[in-house]
Design an enzyme around this catalytic site. Structure first.
Site, PDB file in Angstrom:
ATOM      1  N   GLY A  79      13.303-104.053  -3.549  1.00  0.00           N
ATOM      2  CA  GLY A  79      13.487-102.598  -3.504  1.00  0.00           C
ATOM      3  C   GLY A  79      14.484-102.194  -2.424  1.00  0.00           C
ATOM      4  O   GLY A  79      14.579-102.835  -1.385  1.00  0.00           O
ATOM      5  N   ARG A 143      15.184-108.134  -8.550  1.00  0.00           N
ATOM      6  CA  ARG A 143      13.885-108.719  -8.198  1.00  0.00           C
ATOM      7  C   ARG A 143      13.687-110.136  -8.753  1.00  0.00           C
ATOM      8  O   ARG A 143      12.556-110.605  -8.842  1.00  0.00           O
ATOM      9  CB  ARG A 143      12.757-107.819  -8.698  1.00  0.00           C
ATOM     10  CG  ARG A 143      12.605-106.527  -7.913  1.00  0.00           C
ATOM     11  CD  ARG A 143      11.241-105.909  -8.121  1.00  0.00           C
ATOM     12  NE  ARG A 143      11.114-104.646  -7.421  1.00  0.00           N
ATOM     13  CZ  ARG A 143      10.752-104.536  -6.144  1.00  0.00           C
ATOM     14  NH1 ARG A 143      10.479-105.611  -5.440  1.00  0.00           N
ATOM     15  NH2 ARG A 143      10.648-103.350  -5.577  1.00  0.00           N
ATOM     16  N   ASP A 174       8.010-111.585   0.188  1.00  0.00           N
ATOM     17  CA  ASP A 174       8.177-112.588  -0.871  1.00  0.00           C
ATOM     18  C   ASP A 174       9.574-113.209  -0.816  1.00  0.00           C
ATOM     19  O   ASP A 174       9.724-114.430  -0.929  1.00  0.00           O
ATOM     20  CB  ASP A 174       7.978-111.951  -2.260  1.00  0.00           C
ATOM     21  CG  ASP A 174       6.508-111.797  -2.590  1.00  0.00           C
ATOM     22  OD1 ASP A 174       5.689-112.581  -2.057  1.00  0.00           O
ATOM     23  OD2 ASP A 174       6.154-110.886  -3.379  1.00  0.00           O
ATOM     24  N   LYS A 200      13.374-106.702   5.448  1.00  0.00           N
ATOM     25  CA  LYS A 200      13.607-105.417   4.794  1.00  0.00           C
ATOM     26  C   LYS A 200      12.387-104.984   4.019  1.00  0.00           C
ATOM     27  O   LYS A 200      11.733-105.823   3.413  1.00  0.00           O
ATOM     28  CB  LYS A 200      14.801-105.569   3.845  1.00  0.00           C
ATOM     29  CG  LYS A 200      15.018-104.441   2.885  1.00  0.00           C
ATOM     30  CD  LYS A 200      14.943-104.841   1.404  1.00  0.00           C
ATOM     31  CE  LYS A 200      13.592-105.237   0.902  1.00  0.00           C
ATOM     32  NZ  LYS A 200      13.461-105.305  -0.557  1.00  0.00           N
ATOM     33  N   THR A 201      12.008-103.763   4.048  1.00  0.00           N
ATOM     34  CA  THR A 201      11.114-103.101   3.091  1.00  0.00           C
ATOM     35  C   THR A 201      10.655-101.787   3.695  1.00  0.00           C
ATOM     36  O   THR A 201      10.225-101.738   4.855  1.00  0.00           O
ATOM     37  CB  THR A 201       9.875-103.932   2.667  1.00  0.00           C
ATOM     38  OG1 THR A 201       9.079-103.085   1.818  1.00  0.00           O
ATOM     39  CG2 THR A 201       8.996-104.451   3.776  1.00  0.00           C
ATOM     40  N   ASP A 203       8.083-100.459   2.890  1.00  0.00           N
ATOM     41  CA  ASP A 203       6.615-100.511   2.939  1.00  0.00           C
ATOM     42  C   ASP A 203       6.076-100.808   4.337  1.00  0.00           C
ATOM     43  O   ASP A 203       4.906-100.555   4.622  1.00  0.00           O
ATOM     44  CB  ASP A 203       6.081-101.577   1.969  1.00  0.00           C
ATOM     45  CG  ASP A 203       6.323-101.205   0.515  1.00  0.00           C
ATOM     46  OD1 ASP A 203       6.945-100.163   0.269  1.00  0.00           O
ATOM     47  OD2 ASP A 203       5.887-101.960  -0.376  1.00  0.00           O
TER      48      ASP A 203
HETATM   49  P1  FBP Z   1      10.159-104.130  -1.604  1.00  0.00           P
HETATM   50  O1  FBP Z   1       8.828-104.660  -1.155  1.00  0.00           O
HETATM   51  O2  FBP Z   1      10.923-105.042  -2.451  1.00  0.00           O
HETATM   52  O3  FBP Z   1      10.957-103.657  -0.417  1.00  0.00           O
HETATM   53  O4  FBP Z   1       9.931-102.820  -2.493  1.00  0.00           O
HETATM   54  C1  FBP Z   1       9.034-101.863  -2.121  1.00  0.00           C
HETATM   55  C2  FBP Z   1       8.849-100.773  -3.144  1.00  0.00           C
HETATM   56  O5  FBP Z   1       9.654 -99.666  -2.846  1.00  0.00           O
HETATM   57  C3  FBP Z   1       7.377-100.375  -3.218  1.00  0.00           C
HETATM   58  O6  FBP Z   1       7.091 -99.392  -2.265  1.00  0.00           O
HETATM   59  C4  FBP Z   1       7.219 -99.963  -4.649  1.00  0.00           C
HETATM   60  O7  FBP Z   1       5.910-100.172  -5.111  1.00  0.00           O
HETATM   61  C5  FBP Z   1       8.156-100.878  -5.376  1.00  0.00           C
HETATM   62  O8  FBP Z   1       9.178-101.208  -4.464  1.00  0.00           O
HETATM   63  C6  FBP Z   1       8.752-100.244  -6.606  1.00  0.00           C
HETATM   64  O9  FBP Z   1       9.470-101.195  -7.299  1.00  0.00           O
HETATM   65  P2  FBP Z   1      10.712-100.885  -8.250  1.00  0.00           P
HETATM   66  O10 FBP Z   1      11.873-100.622  -7.359  1.00  0.00           O
HETATM   67  O11 FBP Z   1      10.917-102.173  -8.975  1.00  0.00           O
HETATM   68  O12 FBP Z   1      10.376 -99.713  -9.084  1.00  0.00           O
END
Ligand code: FBP
Length: 552
Positions: A79, A143, A174, A200-201, A203
């Protein structure tokens, strides 16, 4: 590309670097390390990259070694998170500082770019338009999971062709786990390719003693907090709605907690607490009904409720249901495929155990369908597609009607729903994230120059001024433990959930009752890039509290 006025001025911002990285650097090597748990298993899985020392950079009078030009390949994984473009800028400036003939290649659309040999060279001219901007559009993200030797071997072909010395993987827990596996694999087969990770994230769940926060969390939370503040002002003006606001965060509730500290809503659910207390959906609904009924007694039929995106998987009974659904969806895939909605629900229902079947049946049809959607590439339920906020508010509405009949509640309950996630992931980084990401990238270039592999770029002491930040590297294996994933025990970076004994949570918990039964909203306003440092450079409340710093 036509730029807005802010973009034009912001492009000139020069991110600040820690003192240690401002000139030539020398490496201070620490003691050998251990993984956080399961030391023997992790050691045997990572014989070449286990136990490496933590390293730190210090200013040097003159360069310890003069580097030949070298090439680096980067991958943006998962993400989007604000600041990614500044990681790229930092790496670019770092390798060019070491030798201006060095080259930077970006693999397109995430890890699949490495496997499929899709890449571009990132030049100074191309990069110029992306400095200090949000998004991952400079090369795109994806991803695809990098986990199989055949993917590593395909990657190695292009790495050799482009004469790449090191790969930098910018990703969450991951992706960094996979970076460690890749580093070990290349070391094991004698391929001379280093692998460095960058945390990075949005979250905020990739953190520990050495990684104080993942980048993007600060900006994303500030964007959401601005919007929550605006909603609260609207809510307190019209005094007629309950706003249920779901906030991103696939698993951990750090974003919801940070936004609660910033905005002081009436309720913020914390998934980790709900799990620890073994609460059911009914318990959550009853608590919310209590708050709504008490506020109604004061004449307030309005309020705000923050709901973390990952909540559903932390309610123990729902978690069990989701686990069984994961299996049923795989085992009976051909039977279920192509069925009309009602038939699909019935088919799935017929394969569930008695307790789970009952819970599944009790859910509104749309929610049951959302829970039964395809899983993501990691086998996870896609929580961002489940409308938990509307599930909860509907259940609260129904229960309030019963309470009204029983004479326990008299008021009106009108709702609005929001989901804040994508709105914040690509925002222009705050000064904090702009500086932090640039430093992480520049530091990654220095780790490469030091010949290291299997390390994560680490910049610490983040509640101090950027010049006092500590830059170095931490072996990724040090953050790992064994966890069950898709039925198999795997080495993974330990995810940092909200610590129920930590200061951010305790601070919120101490205010909770007062916030529920009063109207004490805070309005943080928009991110400021220029102006007094106390507004422009302030890190997140989570970071300040975790470091025992005052938050006002
Ligand atoms: P990462 O852990 O890859 O940084 O992504 C986090 C996130 O933004 C979450 O908060 C959310 O649940 C998910 O990605 C959404 O995924 P997508 O971008 O595939 O819709």
């Amino acid at each position: 590309m036509k730029k807005s006025a802010l973009q034009r001025v912001r492009a000139e911002y020069q991110p600040k670097l820690p003192k240690a990285l401002q000139g030539d650097v020398k490496l201070k090597v620490g003691e050998p390390t251990q993984s956080v748990a399961n030391q023997e298993e992790i050691k045997s899985l990572f014989p070449h990259t286990y136990g490496l020392p933590v390293v730190e950079f210090e200013p040097a009078d003159k360069a310890e070694r003069v580097e030949e030009p070298f090439n680096v390949g980067i991958i943006l994984s998962g993400g989007q998170a604000p600041g990614g473009h500044n990681v790229v800028s930092g790496i670019f400036d770092g390798i060019k500082k070491l030798n201006k003939e060095s080259r930077l290649y970006g693999f397109l659309m995430g890890p699949s770019g490495l496997v499929n040999h899709q890449y571009m060279e990132i030049t100074a001219g191309y990069l110029k338009d992306y400095r200090n901007t949000g998004g991952f559009d400079i090369i795109g993200s994806g991803r695809t999971k990098l986990e199989h030797p055949d993917q590593f071997d395909k990657g190695l072909e292009i790495v050799k062709e482009l004469n790449i010395k090191a790969l930098v993987i910018i990703g969450g827990d991951d992706s960094n786990t996979n970076a460690a596996v890749l580093a070990e694999y290349y070391k094991n087969i004698g391929a001379d390719v280093q692998v460095i990770g960058v945390p990075k994230t949005i979250d905020g769940d990739l953190k520990n003693e050495w990684i104080e926060t993942s980048f993007g969390f600060d900006t994303a939370c500030k964007v959401y907090s601005e919007m929550i503040g605006n909603i609260q002002r609207d809510c307190n003006s019209a005094k007629k709605y309950y706003h249920f606001i779901k906030l991103m965060g696939r698993s951990a509730s750090h974003i919801a907690l940070e936004c609660a500290l910033e905005t002081q809503p009436n309720v913020c659910l914390i998934s980790e607490e709900i799990q620890a207390k073994c609460m059911t959906l009914d318990n959550i609904v009853n608590y919310l009904c209590y708050v709504v009924a008490e506020r109604a007694k004061l004449g307030w039929n309005f309020g705000t409720v923050l709901v973390p995106e990952g909540l559903i998987e932390f309610i123990p009974s729902m978690k069990k249901l989701i686990q069984e659904l994961n299996d049923v969806l795989v085992e009976y895939a051909s039977e279920i495929e192509g069925l009309a909605e009602l038939d699909k629900l019935q088919a799935i229902h017929s394969h569930l155990s008695a307790a789970n079947a009952e819970l599944y049946k009790s859910l509104p049809k749309d929610i049951a369908l959302q829970l039964s959607l395809d899983r993501d590439s990691h086998g996870n339920v896609q929580v961002s597609l489940i409308e938990t906020e509307s599930l909860i508010s509907r259940m609260v509405g129904e229960r309030l009607e019963e309470m009204a009949l029983e004479g326990q509640y008299s008021g009106t309950f009108k709702t609005q729903h929001h989901f804040f996630g994508y709105e914040g992931r690509c925002a222009d980084p705050t000064n904090f994230d702009a500086d932090y990401t640039y430093a992480l990238g520049y530091n990654a270039a220095m780790l490469i120059n030091a010949g290291l592999t299997g390390y994560m770029s680490s910049v610490r002491n983040l509640t101090d001024k950027p010049e006092n930040w500590i830059a170095g590297g931490i072996p990724i294996t040090m953050m790992m433990n064994m966890e069950r994933r898709n039925g198999e025990l795997k080495p993974v970076i330990q995810k940092a959930l909200v610590n129920l004994n930590g200061r951010p949570y305790l601070k919120f918990a101490s205010m909770r009752e007062t916030l529920a039964l009063n109207t004490l909203y805070q309005y943080p306003g928009p991110i400021q890039y220029f102006g007094p440092s106390e507004i422009c450079d302030r890190p997140s409340m989570t970071l300040l509290l975790e470091h025992d710093k005052p938050i006002n």
